[in-house]
Design an enzyme around this catalytic site. Structure first.
Site, PDB file in Angstrom:
ATOM      1  NE  ARG A   1       7.658   3.843  11.439  1.00  0.00           N
ATOM      2  CZ  ARG A   1       6.741   4.084  10.497  1.00  0.00           C
ATOM      3  NH1 ARG A   1       7.109   4.323   9.244  1.00  0.00           N
ATOM      4  NH2 ARG A   1       5.461   4.070  10.795  1.00  0.00           N
TER       5      ARG A   1
ATOM      6  N   GLY B   1       0.803  -1.232   0.000  1.00  0.00           N
ATOM      7  CA  GLY B   1       0.000   0.000   0.000  1.00  0.00           C
ATOM      8  C   GLY B   1       0.828   1.271   0.000  1.00  0.00           C
TER       9      GLY B   1
ATOM     10  CE  LYS C   1      14.139  -5.413   6.244  1.00  0.00           C
ATOM     11  NZ  LYS C   1      13.111  -5.585   5.214  1.00  0.00           N
TER      12      LYS C   1
ATOM     13  N   PRO D   1      18.666  -3.270  -0.402  1.00  0.00           N
ATOM     14  CG  PRO D   1      16.443  -2.564  -0.600  1.00  0.00           C
ATOM     15  CD  PRO D   1      17.307  -3.580   0.082  1.00  0.00           C
TER      16      PRO D   1
ATOM     17  CE1 TYR E   1      19.171  -3.469   9.096  1.00  0.00           C
ATOM     18  CE2 TYR E   1      19.623  -1.269   8.246  1.00  0.00           C
ATOM     19  CZ  TYR E   1      18.752  -2.184   8.809  1.00  0.00           C
ATOM     20  OH  TYR E   1      17.461  -1.824   9.084  1.00  0.00           O
TER      21      TYR E   1
HETATM   22  C1  HXC Z   1      11.673   2.772  20.415  1.00  0.00           C
HETATM   23  C2  HXC Z   1       9.545   2.146  19.743  1.00  0.00           C
HETATM   24  C3  HXC Z   1       9.579   3.066  18.675  1.00  0.00           C
HETATM   25  C4  HXC Z   1      10.772   3.865  18.527  1.00  0.00           C
HETATM   26  C5  HXC Z   1       7.674   2.048  18.648  1.00  0.00           C
HETATM   27  N1  HXC Z   1       8.343   1.547  19.671  1.00  0.00           N
HETATM   28  N2  HXC Z   1       8.410   2.972  18.006  1.00  0.00           N
HETATM   29  N3  HXC Z   1      10.577   1.987  20.608  1.00  0.00           N
HETATM   30  N4  HXC Z   1      11.774   3.677  19.394  1.00  0.00           N
HETATM   31  N5  HXC Z   1      10.874   4.756  17.544  1.00  0.00           N
HETATM   32  C6  HXC Z   1       7.894   0.526  20.612  1.00  0.00           C
HETATM   33  C7  HXC Z   1       6.563   0.902  21.298  1.00  0.00           C
HETATM   34  O1  HXC Z   1       6.773   1.754  22.414  1.00  0.00           O
HETATM   35  C8  HXC Z   1       6.052  -0.475  21.715  1.00  0.00           C
HETATM   36  O2  HXC Z   1       6.712  -0.949  22.858  1.00  0.00           O
HETATM   37  C9  HXC Z   1       6.541  -1.380  20.583  1.00  0.00           C
HETATM   38  O3  HXC Z   1       7.584  -0.681  19.918  1.00  0.00           O
HETATM   39  C10 HXC Z   1       5.442  -1.677  19.588  1.00  0.00           C
HETATM   40  O4  HXC Z   1       4.938  -0.435  19.134  1.00  0.00           O
HETATM   41  P1  HXC Z   1       3.463  -0.301  18.515  1.00  0.00           P
HETATM   42  O5  HXC Z   1       3.323   1.059  17.967  1.00  0.00           O
HETATM   43  O6  HXC Z   1       2.450  -0.826  19.461  1.00  0.00           O
HETATM   44  O7  HXC Z   1       3.583  -1.437  17.382  1.00  0.00           O
HETATM   45  P2  HXC Z   1       2.975  -1.531  15.985  1.00  0.00           P
HETATM   46  O8  HXC Z   1       1.692  -0.778  15.881  1.00  0.00           O
HETATM   47  O9  HXC Z   1       2.952  -2.959  15.648  1.00  0.00           O
HETATM   48  O10 HXC Z   1       4.045  -0.755  15.049  1.00  0.00           O
HETATM   49  C11 HXC Z   1       5.201  -1.350  14.610  1.00  0.00           C
HETATM   50  C12 HXC Z   1       6.337  -0.339  14.434  1.00  0.00           C
HETATM   51  C13 HXC Z   1       5.896   0.891  13.589  1.00  0.00           C
HETATM   52  C14 HXC Z   1       7.489  -1.058  13.793  1.00  0.00           C
HETATM   53  C15 HXC Z   1       6.748   0.155  15.804  1.00  0.00           C
HETATM   54  O11 HXC Z   1       6.981   1.792  13.413  1.00  0.00           O
HETATM   55  C16 HXC Z   1       5.359   0.509  12.250  1.00  0.00           C
HETATM   56  O12 HXC Z   1       4.187   0.191  12.123  1.00  0.00           O
HETATM   57  N6  HXC Z   1       6.169   0.509  11.181  1.00  0.00           N
HETATM   58  C17 HXC Z   1       5.771   0.134   9.817  1.00  0.00           C
HETATM   59  C18 HXC Z   1       6.447   0.911   8.756  1.00  0.00           C
HETATM   60  C19 HXC Z   1       7.956   1.030   8.875  1.00  0.00           C
HETATM   61  O13 HXC Z   1       8.528   0.861   9.944  1.00  0.00           O
HETATM   62  N7  HXC Z   1       8.593   1.340   7.766  1.00  0.00           N
HETATM   63  C20 HXC Z   1      10.035   1.521   7.712  1.00  0.00           C
HETATM   64  C21 HXC Z   1      10.620   0.503   6.870  1.00  0.00           C
HETATM   65  S1  HXC Z   1      12.227   0.963   6.379  1.00  0.00           S
HETATM   66  P3  HXC Z   1       6.013  -0.871  24.328  1.00  0.00           P
HETATM   67  O14 HXC Z   1       6.970  -1.593  25.199  1.00  0.00           O
HETATM   68  O15 HXC Z   1       5.897   0.597  24.637  1.00  0.00           O
HETATM   69  O16 HXC Z   1       4.694  -1.543  24.204  1.00  0.00           O
HETATM   70  C22 HXC Z   1      13.270  -0.340   6.679  1.00  0.00           C
HETATM   71  C23 HXC Z   1      14.699  -0.361   6.222  1.00  0.00           C
HETATM   72  C24 HXC Z   1      15.403   0.904   6.067  1.00  0.00           C
HETATM   73  O17 HXC Z   1      12.893  -1.279   7.212  1.00  0.00           O
HETATM   74  C25 HXC Z   1      16.879   0.670   6.003  1.00  0.00           C
HETATM   75  C26 HXC Z   1      17.674   1.787   5.545  1.00  0.00           C
HETATM   76  C27 HXC Z   1      17.021   3.121   5.417  1.00  0.00           C
HETATM   77  P1  NAP Z   2       7.084   1.664   4.172  1.00  0.00           P
HETATM   78  O1  NAP Z   2       6.427   2.525   3.139  1.00  0.00           O
HETATM   79  O2  NAP Z   2       6.928   2.044   5.588  1.00  0.00           O
HETATM   80  O3  NAP Z   2       6.571   0.184   3.915  1.00  0.00           O
HETATM   81  C1  NAP Z   2       6.331  -0.750   4.911  1.00  0.00           C
HETATM   82  C2  NAP Z   2       5.024  -1.432   4.579  1.00  0.00           C
HETATM   83  O4  NAP Z   2       4.867  -2.575   5.417  1.00  0.00           O
HETATM   84  C3  NAP Z   2       3.807  -0.545   4.801  1.00  0.00           C
HETATM   85  O5  NAP Z   2       2.999  -0.578   3.659  1.00  0.00           O
HETATM   86  C4  NAP Z   2       3.097  -1.167   5.972  1.00  0.00           C
HETATM   87  O6  NAP Z   2       1.695  -1.023   5.858  1.00  0.00           O
HETATM   88  C5  NAP Z   2       3.527  -2.618   5.859  1.00  0.00           C
HETATM   89  N1  NAP Z   2       3.485  -3.316   7.147  1.00  0.00           N
HETATM   90  C6  NAP Z   2       4.120  -2.964   8.289  1.00  0.00           C
HETATM   91  N2  NAP Z   2       3.806  -3.803   9.274  1.00  0.00           N
HETATM   92  C7  NAP Z   2       2.969  -4.723   8.731  1.00  0.00           C
HETATM   93  C8  NAP Z   2       2.306  -5.859   9.247  1.00  0.00           C
HETATM   94  N3  NAP Z   2       2.441  -6.224  10.527  1.00  0.00           N
HETATM   95  N4  NAP Z   2       1.531  -6.582   8.415  1.00  0.00           N
HETATM   96  C9  NAP Z   2       1.365  -6.218   7.121  1.00  0.00           C
HETATM   97  N5  NAP Z   2       1.987  -5.157   6.575  1.00  0.00           N
HETATM   98  C10 NAP Z   2       2.770  -4.417   7.377  1.00  0.00           C
HETATM   99  O7  NAP Z   2       8.640   1.593   3.909  1.00  0.00           O
HETATM  100  P2  NAP Z   2       9.512   1.280   2.603  1.00  0.00           P
HETATM  101  O8  NAP Z   2      10.684   2.168   2.648  1.00  0.00           O
HETATM  102  O9  NAP Z   2       8.658   1.253   1.386  1.00  0.00           O
HETATM  103  O10 NAP Z   2      10.012  -0.197   2.903  1.00  0.00           O
HETATM  104  C11 NAP Z   2       9.684  -1.291   2.068  1.00  0.00           C
HETATM  105  C12 NAP Z   2      10.708  -2.396   2.232  1.00  0.00           C
HETATM  106  O11 NAP Z   2      11.979  -1.943   1.790  1.00  0.00           O
HETATM  107  C13 NAP Z   2      10.893  -2.849   3.668  1.00  0.00           C
HETATM  108  O12 NAP Z   2      11.122  -4.237   3.684  1.00  0.00           O
HETATM  109  C14 NAP Z   2      12.156  -2.138   4.086  1.00  0.00           C
HETATM  110  O13 NAP Z   2      12.805  -2.795   5.132  1.00  0.00           O
HETATM  111  C15 NAP Z   2      12.950  -2.202   2.790  1.00  0.00           C
HETATM  112  N6  NAP Z   2      14.019  -1.235   2.702  1.00  0.00           N
HETATM  113  C16 NAP Z   2      13.727   0.080   2.501  1.00  0.00           C
HETATM  114  C17 NAP Z   2      14.776   0.979   2.377  1.00  0.00           C
HETATM  115  C18 NAP Z   2      14.525   2.415   2.103  1.00  0.00           C
HETATM  116  O14 NAP Z   2      15.493   3.197   2.089  1.00  0.00           O
HETATM  117  N7  NAP Z   2      13.305   2.845   1.841  1.00  0.00           N
HETATM  118  C19 NAP Z   2      16.096   0.548   2.499  1.00  0.00           C
HETATM  119  C20 NAP Z   2      16.339  -0.792   2.731  1.00  0.00           C
HETATM  120  C21 NAP Z   2      15.285  -1.689   2.805  1.00  0.00           C
HETATM  121  P3  NAP Z   2       0.737  -0.925   7.142  1.00  0.00           P
HETATM  122  O15 NAP Z   2       1.404  -0.001   8.110  1.00  0.00           O
HETATM  123  O16 NAP Z   2      -0.559  -0.429   6.590  1.00  0.00           O
HETATM  124  O17 NAP Z   2       0.620  -2.328   7.654  1.00  0.00           O
END
Ligand code: HXC
Ligand code: NAP
Length: 282
Positions: free
Chosen positions: A202, A20, A165, A191, A150
């Site tokens: 984040r 999405g 990862k 990537p 990483y």
């Molecule tokens: C420390 C944190 C935190 C933060 C949340 N938590 N954010 N702790 N620093 N920034 C803690 C909360 O306090 C809670 O612990 C626990 O994590 C779970 O948080 P929730 O919000 O209840 O969980 P949830 O709704 O499941 O959300 C999951 C999430 C959130 C990972 C925390 O950020 C998320 O939904 N992310 C999805 C999208 C995303 O992260 N995209 C980035 C992908 S990029 P407690 O103990 O308080 O209950 C990537 C690679 C990039 O992966 C690499 C290079 C750029």
């Molecule tokens: P993003 O937009 O935040 O994508 C993460 C997606 O995962 C969101 O669509 C989110 O949707 C979904 N998701 C998270 N928790 C989920 C759950 N429990 N169940 C189902 N879906 C879930 O970030 P992005 O940058 O595009 O990242 C995409 C991929 O690339 C990830 O694997 C990330 O680790 C990798 N990556 C990204 C970068 C970068 O620089 N952007 C670098 C290295 C690797 P909902 O929140 O609606 O669930």
């Protein structure tokens, strides 16, 4: 810029977790434009609905399902729904992720489990649900896992993500070996930085961090979504069907830069190099 022939993915049905937003959404657009049917899932229904509506405008067949990949029952329900809609799934892209920067000692166990649950368990849940069906139906398929730069090395300050990862890479290689005989290929992309709202908010929340991140990249720029989608398209296409078990980096050379012992000399000025030359002459 389209570098692929029209309809090169015709006949494929690609399930993209986290389709999405961000890279998942961009892959859904790119694969769809090249003729694939698309199935996306994620936790937020409204986002999925909007993305699906946008992509439908290009003439792509796309369906979505609300699903938390941490829950095997939800994963099963979504996969069954997609199969009802399309008849088969040919390709699985494990892209959903959770991540943030933090000192590890500041993390609660719940925070650790939230990230590992999404990235590693989520990937396992989807791979098992789809893979076992492929084996049963004797149909083969492609699993493309999205890791990170990483993944192979580990990294401080993103430890839950690094652990997960790296597990995803191990899963990729392990199942490439075990399930290759069923015609199932496993590949991963590692990537570097490709700016998306989800990642940058984040992982690079300040300008200082953004600046430090770019300095390490030999090409001195971030990657683009288009570049990542092009690589992913090639990997899931029928153009490289002997590729199995590989982890392909797309990072502008960042990973190599970090491992070269003297690459830090990049920071020296011309003046400093002249001084070094003069020492050599002595
Ligand atoms: C420390 C944190 C935190 C933060 C949340 N938590 N954010 N702790 N620093 N920034 C803690 C909360 O306090 C809670 O612990 C626990 O994590 C779970 O948080 P929730 O919000 O209840 O969980 P949830 O709704 O499941 O959300 C999951 C999430 C959130 C990972 C925390 O950020 C998320 O939904 N992310 C999805 C999208 C995303 O992260 N995209 C980035 C992908 S990029 P407690 O103990 O308080 O209950 C990537 C690679 C990039 O992966 C690499 C290079 C750029
Ligand atoms: P993003 O937009 O935040 O994508 C993460 C997606 O995962 C969101 O669509 C989110 O949707 C979904 N998701 C998270 N928790 C989920 C759950 N429990 N169940 C189902 N879906 C879930 O970030 P992005 O940058 O595009 O990242 C995409 C991929 O690339 C990830 O694997 C990330 O680790 C990798 N990556 C990204 C970068 C970068 O620089 N952007 C670098 C290295 C690797 P909902 O929140 O609606 O669930």
């Amino acid at each position: 810029m389209n570098i692929f022939r029209d309809q090169v993915l015709h006949g494929k049905t690609v399930l993209i977790s986290g389709g999405g937003t961000g890279l998942g959404r961009e892959m859904a657009i790119g694969f769809g434009k090249l003729g694939a049917n698309i199935a996306i899932l994620g936790r937020r229904e409204e986002i999925l609905k909007e993305t699906a509506a946008d992509i439908m405008k290009f003439g792509t067949e796309i369906v979505y399902s609300k699903c938390d990949v941490r829950d095997p029952q939800q994963v099963k329900n979504s996969v069954e729904y997609f199969l009802q809609q399309f008849g088969s799934i040919t390709t699985l892209v494990n892209n959903a992720a959770g991540n943030f920067i933090s000192r590890t000692e500041d993390l609660s166990l719940n925070a650790f489990n939230a990230v590992v649950g999404i990235v590693l368990n989520g990937t396992v849940n989807l791979t098992m649900e789809v893979g076992k069906r492929w084996i049963h139906e004797k149909q083969g398929g492609v699993v493309l896992n999205i890791s990170t730069i990483y993944g192979p090395t580990g990294s401080g300050y993103v430890v839950p993500s690094a652990v997960a990862k790296s597990g995803v890479i191990s899963l990729t290689r392990s199942l490439a070996a075990e399930w290759g005989k069923f015609g199932i290929r496993h590949l991963a992309i590692a990537p570097g930085i490709v700016p998306t709202e989800g990642a940058m908010s984040r992982l690079a929340p300040t300008d200082d961090i953004k600046k430090m991140l770019i300095q390490r990249i030999p090409l001195k720029r971030y990657g683009t979504m288009e570049e990542l989608v092009n690589l992913a398209t090639f990997l899931i296409s029928d153009g490289c069907t002997f590729l199995n078990g590989d982890v392909i980096s797309i990072d502008g050379g960042e990973g190599l830069w970090l491992s070269g012992q003297f690459n830090f000399l990049d920071v020296l000025s011309d003046q400093e190099w002249e001084a070094i030359k003069s020492l050599r002459n002595k």
